[in-house]
Design a protein around this motif. Sequence first.
Motif, PDB file in Angstrom:
ATOM      1  N   LEU A  67      -4.765  -0.561  -5.697  1.00  0.00           N
ATOM      2  CA  LEU A  67      -5.025  -0.230  -4.291  1.00  0.00           C
ATOM      3  C   LEU A  67      -6.320  -0.866  -3.796  1.00  0.00           C
ATOM      4  CD1 LEU A  67      -3.910   3.505  -4.226  1.00  0.00           C
ATOM      5  CD2 LEU A  67      -2.898   1.653  -2.903  1.00  0.00           C
ATOM      6  N   GLU A  98       0.913   4.009  -2.877  1.00  0.00           N
ATOM      7  CA  GLU A  98       0.573   5.388  -2.513  1.00  0.00           C
ATOM      8  C   GLU A  98       1.719   6.328  -2.890  1.00  0.00           C
ATOM      9  OE1 GLU A  98      -2.068   6.717  -1.693  1.00  0.00           O
ATOM     10  OE2 GLU A  98      -3.359   5.244  -0.740  1.00  0.00           O
ATOM     11  N   SER A 111       0.827  -1.208   0.000  1.00  0.00           N
ATOM     12  CA  SER A 111       0.000   0.000   0.000  1.00  0.00           C
ATOM     13  C   SER A 111       0.860   1.257   0.000  1.00  0.00           C
ATOM     14  CB  SER A 111      -0.927   0.011   1.217  1.00  0.00           C
ATOM     15  OG  SER A 111      -1.835  -1.047   1.154  1.00  0.00           O
ATOM     16  N   LYS A 115      -6.671  -3.437  -0.724  1.00  0.00           N
ATOM     17  CA  LYS A 115      -7.654  -3.238   0.349  1.00  0.00           C
ATOM     18  C   LYS A 115      -8.482  -4.499   0.548  1.00  0.00           C
ATOM     19  CE  LYS A 115     -11.269  -0.088   1.933  1.00  0.00           C
ATOM     20  NZ  LYS A 115     -12.122   1.075   1.593  1.00  0.00           N
TER      21      LYS A 115
END
Length: 646
Positions: A545, A313, A309, A549
Amino acid sequence: MALIDLFDIKQRYDIKVLFDDVDFHLNEGERIALIGQNGCGKSTLMKIVSNKIEPDAGKRVIQNNIEIDILSQNPIFEENCSVREAIELQLVVINSARKEFEILSQKIATDFQNKKLQEELNKLTAFIDHHNAWSLDDKIERILSEFKLKEFEHRLVNSLSGGEQRRVALAALILKKPNVLLLDEPTNHLDVYMVEFLEEILLKEKFTLLFISHDRYFIDRLATRVCEIENQKLINYKGGYEAYLRQKEERLNSMKKSHENLLRLLKQEEEWLQKGVRAREKRNQGRKKRVFELREEAKINPSMIRKISIELEREKKHFNRDKSIAKKKMLFEVEHLRYDIQSNCIIKDFSTRILQHDKIAVAGINGSGKSTLLQLLLGTLQPSSGTIKKGDFEIGYFDQHRDMLKDDATLLETFCPNGGDTIEVNGSNVHVYGYLKSFLFPQEFLDKKIGLLSGGEKNRVALALLFAKKVDCLILDEPTNDLDIQTITILEEKLLHFSGALIVVSHDRYFIDKIASKLFIFKGDSTIEESYGAYSEYLEIEKELKEIKKIEEQLTTKEKNEKDEKKVRDKNKFSYKEQREFESLPKEIEELESEIRATNICLSNPECYKEKGLTELGEKLNELQCIYEEKSERYLELLELYESFC
């Protein structure tokens, strides 16, 4: 296998020849993109294929019993019909087939040698398989959700907007899955997420398609063949849009004709495609490979999830780098912008600066407030709170409704309202025809009324009018709607050479990738994310992403389940009695097995069963087997409980 064949088709519209001895063939499993300039006959060919109009000459051959359905630009629904009912009305035949399948299955269960019933069942199975209708209710729910129709499912379909009604019609056709599906600009009124879902389901369900689209990424992903209408003929190119560009350039070179303008546009398009798409593909492949490797490790080591992640990001934020504004003129300064409609917040706490040469694309889900942001920048709407400071500069605005055009005026009157036949463009006086020629208008159109033009032609007029003005900033709301690919390419070229700022709302990923260097992404929760780089790349990272998740949620659920199981195990440990029972049962079961074996041996020996009695032995065997089954089942229960807390 060919489903549809057209031979030697001739067709005129008024005095214009659309097709001259055209052949067309659509095979099962093909997905054909139909392209060409507006007015060349794309929709007409689709109507000939669907048998809605008869050609002036030629022959149409359609395979027996195939179902052909077309997505209408203006779908018609029954009165007092809700959204869900409108969809279910298209599925009557499929639902009947499912009910008949259940009835036949019950009949065959008691008459399994009936060949006629078996043949009927096989036909129904093949029909339901083709429509992938075994879990139809789940598919309806998913399509309602993906096309943002769930909230409208009980509303009257005729009370919806034109775009929403088109989504209802498209949803019904996808669920119905005819043998051949004809789609005319299916991505109009869909946001990028809906388009991605449409691509996914059309590929997954293996539709046979004939479609018209100006969305070049959509064509590239779906098309197995591109058919271009050119000079009243059909020219075929294998593959998607990128393959079409390459093959068309090869064809032009081999023909040795001087199509310099088109060749220049094609080369420019192909060079950008190679630099943009292929370069991104190479970068994406490396990133995807890294993500997949890390994801596999994450299944073993959940702590790696955060690392993935963070990396994604970081890559996302790479595009959000600061830009120097020292040498650039400030056009708009937006601080803590908020806009509400009644009690509904559309935009909240948005701050940004728009500079002299910014090329900004405004993107995101339908109904999230993109056009509202343009109206706030234009000053036609006022913020609920926050400020928009605007410098001293000229704005050129293009809206979806083309309010700047008057239907009763001719093209010449539109561009020269004070008479004459010349206009000023970039400081030079040019003849109206010479200028409009660059927007693909022939000379005979100069005296044509605006009201008689098609939607695409009106868009070309509005854009030509806009580029004739001297402005510092262009604000465009869905400028590519109703345009053909060639006109969009011309628009892109003009925007790339435009020296001022550009703010454009669009769902066309290819168009955004090509002209924009900055993105305002509406997230659907009143927030706007500012980003740099290619929109298609942003969407790829966003998708990754979401996958991460999902894995995090799965791992969290797994950990919770393991804790719950442990609690159950701790609570359900063996009592003293159960422990004794668990230890003694294997020996008891073994002894029973020996007794059952001995009884069976006796029953097979005449001397033995005569001595002990056949009836008595049978009763004893039955009793032993009942006890054996009971003790075996009890032991398995205790064993499962034992293993759960070991």
